[in-house]
Design an enzyme around this catalytic site. Structure first.
Site, PDB file in Angstrom:
ATOM      1  N   LYS A 203      -7.067   4.692 -52.881  1.00  0.00           N
ATOM      2  CA  LYS A 203      -7.791   5.863 -53.362  1.00  0.00           C
ATOM      3  C   LYS A 203      -6.818   6.861 -54.003  1.00  0.00           C
ATOM      4  O   LYS A 203      -7.019   7.323 -55.108  1.00  0.00           O
ATOM      5  CB  LYS A 203      -8.546   6.501 -52.191  1.00  0.00           C
ATOM      6  CG  LYS A 203      -9.283   7.765 -52.553  1.00  0.00           C
ATOM      7  CD  LYS A 203     -10.107   8.294 -51.395  1.00  0.00           C
ATOM      8  CE  LYS A 203     -10.640   9.677 -51.767  1.00  0.00           C
ATOM      9  NZ  LYS A 203     -11.451  10.278 -50.723  1.00  0.00           N
ATOM     10  N   GLU A 209       2.745   2.226 -48.097  1.00  0.00           N
ATOM     11  CA  GLU A 209       2.604   0.794 -47.773  1.00  0.00           C
ATOM     12  C   GLU A 209       2.074   0.037 -48.993  1.00  0.00           C
ATOM     13  O   GLU A 209       2.622  -0.988 -49.408  1.00  0.00           O
ATOM     14  CB  GLU A 209       1.611   0.591 -46.612  1.00  0.00           C
ATOM     15  CG  GLU A 209       2.106   1.041 -45.258  1.00  0.00           C
ATOM     16  CD  GLU A 209       1.693   2.472 -44.943  1.00  0.00           C
ATOM     17  OE1 GLU A 209       1.459   3.265 -45.893  1.00  0.00           O
ATOM     18  OE2 GLU A 209       1.616   2.800 -43.746  1.00  0.00           O
ATOM     19  N   GLY A 263     -12.035   7.210 -47.848  1.00  0.00           N
ATOM     20  CA  GLY A 263     -11.373   5.900 -47.758  1.00  0.00           C
ATOM     21  C   GLY A 263     -12.117   4.926 -46.862  1.00  0.00           C
ATOM     22  O   GLY A 263     -12.393   3.788 -47.245  1.00  0.00           O
ATOM     23  N   ARG A 264     -12.472   5.373 -45.666  1.00  0.00           N
ATOM     24  CA  ARG A 264     -13.121   4.452 -44.713  1.00  0.00           C
ATOM     25  C   ARG A 264     -14.598   4.228 -45.022  1.00  0.00           C
ATOM     26  O   ARG A 264     -15.283   3.504 -44.306  1.00  0.00           O
ATOM     27  CB  ARG A 264     -12.902   4.943 -43.277  1.00  0.00           C
ATOM     28  CG  ARG A 264     -13.324   6.382 -43.035  1.00  0.00           C
ATOM     29  CD  ARG A 264     -12.764   6.924 -41.721  1.00  0.00           C
ATOM     30  NE  ARG A 264     -13.018   8.347 -41.557  1.00  0.00           N
ATOM     31  CZ  ARG A 264     -12.255   9.321 -42.041  1.00  0.00           C
ATOM     32  NH1 ARG A 264     -11.180   9.021 -42.743  1.00  0.00           N
ATOM     33  NH2 ARG A 264     -12.551  10.583 -41.830  1.00  0.00           N
ATOM     34  N   GLU A 349     -11.059   7.404 -36.882  1.00  0.00           N
ATOM     35  CA  GLU A 349     -10.479   8.286 -37.901  1.00  0.00           C
ATOM     36  C   GLU A 349     -11.488   9.380 -38.277  1.00  0.00           C
ATOM     37  O   GLU A 349     -11.115  10.468 -38.699  1.00  0.00           O
ATOM     38  CB  GLU A 349     -10.050   7.487 -39.150  1.00  0.00           C
ATOM     39  CG  GLU A 349      -8.999   8.215 -39.983  1.00  0.00           C
ATOM     40  CD  GLU A 349      -8.441   7.386 -41.142  1.00  0.00           C
ATOM     41  OE1 GLU A 349      -9.167   7.138 -42.112  1.00  0.00           O
ATOM     42  OE2 GLU A 349      -7.254   6.995 -41.070  1.00  0.00           O
ATOM     43  N   HIS A 381     -13.272 -13.991 -21.899  1.00  0.00           N
ATOM     44  CA  HIS A 381     -12.155 -14.569 -21.161  1.00  0.00           C
ATOM     45  C   HIS A 381     -10.912 -13.694 -21.250  1.00  0.00           C
ATOM     46  O   HIS A 381      -9.804 -14.153 -20.984  1.00  0.00           O
ATOM     47  CB  HIS A 381     -11.876 -15.980 -21.672  1.00  0.00           C
ATOM     48  CG  HIS A 381     -13.082 -16.866 -21.538  1.00  0.00           C
ATOM     49  ND1 HIS A 381     -13.352 -17.599 -20.404  1.00  0.00           N
ATOM     50  CD2 HIS A 381     -14.131 -17.070 -22.374  1.00  0.00           C
ATOM     51  CE1 HIS A 381     -14.501 -18.250 -20.559  1.00  0.00           C
ATOM     52  NE2 HIS A 381     -14.997 -17.939 -21.760  1.00  0.00           N
ATOM     53  N   LYS A 509       3.413  10.280 -41.248  1.00  0.00           N
ATOM     54  CA  LYS A 509       3.858   9.905 -42.598  1.00  0.00           C
ATOM     55  C   LYS A 509       5.039  10.780 -43.002  1.00  0.00           C
ATOM     56  O   LYS A 509       6.038  10.288 -43.533  1.00  0.00           O
ATOM     57  CB  LYS A 509       2.729  10.126 -43.616  1.00  0.00           C
ATOM     58  CG  LYS A 509       1.594   9.130 -43.556  1.00  0.00           C
ATOM     59  CD  LYS A 509       0.642   9.382 -44.740  1.00  0.00           C
ATOM     60  CE  LYS A 509      -0.707   8.731 -44.561  1.00  0.00           C
ATOM     61  NZ  LYS A 509      -1.694   9.115 -45.554  1.00  0.00           N
TER      62      LYS A 509
HETATM   63  O1  F6P Z   1      -4.553   6.389 -42.874  1.00  0.00           O
HETATM   64  C1  F6P Z   1      -4.900   7.414 -43.704  1.00  0.00           C
HETATM   65  C2  F6P Z   1      -5.596   6.973 -44.949  1.00  0.00           C
HETATM   66  O2  F6P Z   1      -5.645   8.068 -45.782  1.00  0.00           O
HETATM   67  C3  F6P Z   1      -6.981   6.403 -44.716  1.00  0.00           C
HETATM   68  O3  F6P Z   1      -7.959   7.356 -44.538  1.00  0.00           O
HETATM   69  C4  F6P Z   1      -7.163   5.588 -45.946  1.00  0.00           C
HETATM   70  O4  F6P Z   1      -8.223   4.701 -45.825  1.00  0.00           O
HETATM   71  C5  F6P Z   1      -5.809   4.923 -46.038  1.00  0.00           C
HETATM   72  O5  F6P Z   1      -4.902   5.927 -45.626  1.00  0.00           O
HETATM   73  C6  F6P Z   1      -5.426   4.392 -47.362  1.00  0.00           C
HETATM   74  O6  F6P Z   1      -5.414   5.383 -48.343  1.00  0.00           O
HETATM   75  P1  F6P Z   1      -5.390   5.041 -49.882  1.00  0.00           P
HETATM   76  O7  F6P Z   1      -6.626   4.292 -50.208  1.00  0.00           O
HETATM   77  O8  F6P Z   1      -5.328   6.358 -50.564  1.00  0.00           O
HETATM   78  O9  F6P Z   1      -4.169   4.210 -50.147  1.00  0.00           O
END
Ligand code: F6P
Length: 543
Positions: A203, A209, A263-264, A349, A381, A509
């Site tokens: 987003k 990452e 995002g979620r 979240e 289990h 972060k």
């Molecule tokens: O973990 C925080 C967060 O902002 C989430 O809410 C989001 O889904 C994820 O990181 C990834 O964010 P992006 O889509 O901006 O890379």
């Protein structure tokens, strides 16, 4: 501290009701299961095995009324800026709005852009499947690699896994999320560059990452096929066109979404491109339509018939009055094994917050419970021992399709028997007297009976919801995901929190950005002595 009328009503109800057992409620009302089951579009929601009676339910509906839930639901659908800390509308519902009605944010109908991107996705998906969009060397693209994390990974990963039976022939899907280089390496070892499409899903397009993984994949591809191949093998899903361009992906190859999609809550947007590529655009649309059906239900059904509202209020009842701050989601379906991980982000979240909408710190009640789960029967289990005999109850959501996608011998009947048995066992339990009688009938001596009777008894009275769908179709899955989204929002309304921001992920972060240069050999910074010692230790271990 003074409490509101509805909260006082629930406190009184708790006093009156909490020692009652569900088994008595069932014994006194042969209609209980029927009364507390809602059926909607081949989804059956039986909530009768919960610790409530009609008066408790009335008190919970009073609580919803006191919090203006009806109006707050409308606020979301109408595009009001209910994400107050980020001053944003929350309109994942608009992404699956096929009603033809406009949805306005700041005077602009967002449906225009949503429809445009949906069409762009459809055209692209069809082009990949037909081979009119190909890799740089002319081969068809058959490996889809989604690079994203959090909401840009968990939703598409869960849905593509859940809909495995609907995958287009010849298409394979991979997901890279973790910054751990192993995640990248394992996927790149499996795919052939000439046939691989990388989808960079972010987003913000700033997530370390995702950008690190995307850079590694880009370098890998360029090494194999040259710089020019990037345009055939990389697309981006983002709200941030500038960053996409800076990364080196042509915005022609970008699928846009907007700030009003959290995002979620984003799998319904361009973030769902990997889903559409895996299962075809028509099935992706069915997923959206299932969600739309649940949206209409949530928005229009009376609260007494409203699945997400009832689900949420029962959760509030346990969380706020029984002080149970956890719950489990157990899908009895191998294809749904990633659902709990997806729901962890959605719920935790969203509602893991401790500041209210009026900017006051929450000190006198608990918000979002911890969620865990896994696929049944596997988890029977592992952690079911605790569910049955641990010192605190854990409310459970059981989920199962009535029909398997892989009917094989008696497998599905055994699966069905297990889910029903577990819910029954949690509710009924087994008394010490029953255990004594059973052991006596087995001819055990009194000393053995004495030693075993407590260990073999189950106190029962442990609550669960049962969700049965006819079959795990894209439509049914869409309905269920939307159901959880709305449950989470309803609880956020009651707890008076912003379910749509996530400031809690920021501090870690920031600190990681400070520590990284230290691990690279740069100047040491000041931390607590534990962190400093660990940096030292790791540096020496890495030589
Ligand atoms: O973990 C925080 C967060 O902002 C989430 O809410 C989001 O889904 C994820 O990181 C990834 O964010 P992006 O889509 O901006 O890379």
């Amino acid at each position: 501290m003074a409490v509101s009328k509805a909260v006082q009503g629930l406190l009184d109800e708790y006093k009156r009701f909490s020692s009652k057992s569900m088994i008595d409620l069932f014994n006194n009302d042969s209609n209980r299961a029927k009364k507390y089951t809602i059926e909607f579009n081949d989804l059956v929601f039986d909530y009768s095995k919960n610790r409530f009676d009609e008066k408790v339910l009335d008190a919970l509906f009073e609580l919803a009324k006191e919090h203006n839930l009806k109006e707050r639901i409308e606020d979301m659908f109408e595009g009001k800026k209910i994400n107050v800390t980020e001053n944003r509308a929350v309109l994942h519902t608009a992404l699956r709005n096929f009603s033809g009605k406009p949805v306005f944010v700041d005077g602009k109908d967002v449906m225009v852009d949503i429809t445009r991107v949906l069409e762009q996705m459809e055209t692209f998906v069809k082009a990949v499947h037909s081979g009119s969009f190909r890799g740089a060397t002319g081969k068809k693209l058959k490996n889809i690699v989604n690079i994203g994390i959090g909401g840009s990974d968990l939703g598409p990963y869960m849905v593509t896994s859940a809909l495995k039976k609907y995958w287009i022939d010849g298409i394979d899907c991979f997901f890279i999320s973790n910054i751990d280089g192993t995640a990248c390496a394992e996927v790149l070892n499996k795919v052939d560059a000439e046939e691989t499409l990388f989808i960079v899903a972010s987003k913000t397009f700033t997530t370390i990452e995702t950008l690190t993984n995307a850079r590694t994949c880009r370098e890998w591809l360029v090494k194999k096929l040259g710089e020019d191949a990037v345009k055939n093998h990389f697309v981006a899903l983002s709200t941030n066109a500038k960053a996409v361009q800076e990364f080196g992906i042509d915005t022609k190859n970008m699928f846009e979404f907007w700030d009003f999609v959290g995002g979620r809550y984003s799998l319904w947007s361009a973030i769902g491109l990997s889903i559409a590529l895996a299962v075809g655009f028509d099935n992706f649309k069915e997923l959206l339509k299932g969600a739309e059906a649940m949206d209409n239900h949530f928005r229009n059904a009376d609260f007494r018939e409203n699945i997400p509202v009832i689900q949420a209020l029962l959760g509030i009842w346990y969380n706020d009055y029984y002080n149970i701050h956890r719950y489990a989601v157990i899908p009895y379906d191998q294809y749904l094994k990633h659902l709990p991980a997806y729901l962890q982000q959605l719920d935790m979240e969203s509602n893991g917050k401790s500041v209210r909408l009026d900017n006051k710190k929450i000190t006198d009640y608990a918000t979002g419970p911890a969620l865990f789960g896994g696929a049944g029967t596997d988890v029977q289990h592992s952690f079911f021992q605790l569910l049955h005999q641990g010192t605190e109850p854990v409310p459970v959501d059981f989920i199962i399709p009535a029909n398997s996608q892989n009917e094989t011998g008696k497998h599905h009947l055994i699966l069905l028997a297990n889910i029903l048995a577990q819910a029954e066992a949690l509710m009924k339990g087994k008394t010490v007297e029953e255990v004594e009688a059973e052991l006596r009938a087995q001819g055990k001596d009194e000393a053995t009976i004495e030693k075993l009777k407590l260990n073999k008894s189950f106190e029962g009275n442990r609550p669960s919801n049962m969700f049965i769908i006819k079959k795990l179709t894209p439509f049914a899955l869409g309905m269920m995901i939307a159901m959880y989204e709305h449950k989470v929002y309803t609880q956020g309304v009651i707890w008076e929190i912003d379910s749509f921001d996530q400031w809690g992920v920021e501090l870690g972060k920031q600190l990681a950005l400070k520590i990284l240069p230290e691990l690279e050999g740069g100047q040491r910074q000041t931390h607590d002595c534990s962190t400093e010692a660990l940096i030292e230790k790791i540096s020496s271990m890495r030589g």
